[in-house]
Scaffold this motif. Sequence first.
Motif, PDB file in Angstrom:
ATOM      1  N   SER A   1       4.407   5.441   1.009  1.00  0.00           N
ATOM      2  CA  SER A   1       4.396   4.299   0.417  1.00  0.00           C
ATOM      3  C   SER A   1       3.281   4.135  -0.461  1.00  0.00           C
ATOM      4  CB  SER A   1       4.598   3.061   1.338  1.00  0.00           C
ATOM      5  OG  SER A   1       4.721   1.850   0.395  1.00  0.00           O
ATOM      6  N   VAL A   2       3.256   3.682  -1.856  1.00  0.00           N
ATOM      7  CA  VAL A   2       2.239   3.682  -2.823  1.00  0.00           C
ATOM      8  C   VAL A   2       2.029   2.239  -2.963  1.00  0.00           C
ATOM      9  CG1 VAL A   2       1.342   4.383  -4.878  1.00  0.00           C
ATOM     10  CG2 VAL A   2       2.638   5.905  -3.688  1.00  0.00           C
ATOM     11  N   ARG A   3       0.535   1.855  -2.824  1.00  0.00           N
ATOM     12  CA  ARG A   3       0.448   0.561  -2.878  1.00  0.00           C
ATOM     13  C   ARG A   3      -0.672   0.286  -4.418  1.00  0.00           C
ATOM     14  NH1 ARG A   3      -0.296  -4.502  -0.294  1.00  0.00           N
ATOM     15  NH2 ARG A   3      -2.097  -5.448  -0.851  1.00  0.00           N
ATOM     16  N   VAL A   4      -0.018  -0.377  -5.511  1.00  0.00           N
ATOM     17  CA  VAL A   4      -0.665  -0.368  -6.633  1.00  0.00           C
ATOM     18  C   VAL A   4      -1.264  -1.902  -6.591  1.00  0.00           C
ATOM     19  CG1 VAL A   4      -0.726  -0.344  -9.041  1.00  0.00           C
ATOM     20  CG2 VAL A   4       0.579   1.535  -7.763  1.00  0.00           C
TER      21      VAL A   4
ATOM     22  N   SER B   1       7.260   1.728  -3.239  1.00  0.00           N
ATOM     23  CA  SER B   1       5.760   1.502  -3.802  1.00  0.00           C
ATOM     24  C   SER B   1       5.939   0.175  -3.777  1.00  0.00           C
ATOM     25  CB  SER B   1       5.707   2.417  -5.072  1.00  0.00           C
ATOM     26  OG  SER B   1       6.676   1.555  -6.068  1.00  0.00           O
TER      27      SER B   1
ATOM     28  N   ASN C   1       2.133   6.002  -9.787  1.00  0.00           N
ATOM     29  CA  ASN C   1       2.845   6.498  -8.439  1.00  0.00           C
ATOM     30  C   ASN C   1       2.644   7.940  -8.115  1.00  0.00           C
ATOM     31  OD1 ASN C   1       3.096   3.706  -7.564  1.00  0.00           O
ATOM     32  ND2 ASN C   1       5.531   3.664  -7.933  1.00  0.00           N
ATOM     33  N   SER C   2       3.136   8.736  -8.920  1.00  0.00           N
ATOM     34  CA  SER C   2       3.262  10.117  -8.639  1.00  0.00           C
ATOM     35  C   SER C   2       1.548  10.623  -8.624  1.00  0.00           C
ATOM     36  CB  SER C   2       3.696  10.843  -9.912  1.00  0.00           C
ATOM     37  OG  SER C   2       3.853  12.030  -9.939  1.00  0.00           O
TER      38      SER C   2
ATOM     39  N   ALA D   1       8.268  -2.293  -9.517  1.00  0.00           N
ATOM     40  CA  ALA D   1       7.831  -1.166  -8.754  1.00  0.00           C
ATOM     41  C   ALA D   1       9.069  -0.373  -8.122  1.00  0.00           C
ATOM     42  CB  ALA D   1       6.921  -1.809  -7.830  1.00  0.00           C
TER      43      ALA D   1
ATOM     44  N   ALA E   1       0.158   9.723  -5.166  1.00  0.00           N
ATOM     45  CA  ALA E   1       0.915  10.237  -4.041  1.00  0.00           C
ATOM     46  C   ALA E   1       0.448  11.606  -3.820  1.00  0.00           C
ATOM     47  CB  ALA E   1       2.368  10.011  -4.071  1.00  0.00           C
TER      48      ALA E   1
END
Length: 187
Positions: free
Chosen positions: A2-5, A33, A178-179, A29, A182
């Motif tokens: 999971s990506v948190r921005v 993410s 996100n890419s 999102a 990650a």
Amino acid sequence: MSVRVLALVGSLRAGSHNRQLAEAAVKLAPEGSEVVVYEGLAEIPFYNEDIDVEGTVPAAAARLREAVSGADALLLFTPEYNGTIPAVLKNAIDWLSRPFGAAPLGDKSVAVIGTAYGQYGGVWAQDEARKALGIAGGKVIEDIKLSIPGSVTRFAEIHPADDSEVVEQLTEVIVRLNSHAATPAAA
């Protein structure tokens, strides 16, 4: 993974088009993410080394550092004030650049986008923000760009989340950020 921005918005105005863009990013999102808009930039005192002392860092600055430390990436939304970055965003970058060697911004994937009234959509402010972020230690993704001109007229009667062109471009920004976030840093 999971990506948190974490989204930082450089305009404090309630009806800010950059805030609306950030709100749209939250909704766009992709699965796996999340985009979270940081609240509280207005409460952070101007950076001053005299008050940036371990154990006595102002609570608002400590909260910002903690939020950034817990994020995988940052997405800054900036208007353009007098041809440059708003003070509130620059102040946040200054707080995030310290302490030297252990700054929460250090090696964090960062992208800068935004909208402004002018015909270029705030590119000068975005360029200034990228410069400051890079010097402060962020891993600025230089090829992720989105400058939306004419914000006052373009978004006079429509929210950015309802503008199909903006939705497409903003979605691409989030997916690409996100890419980058990650992807583990090269050893």
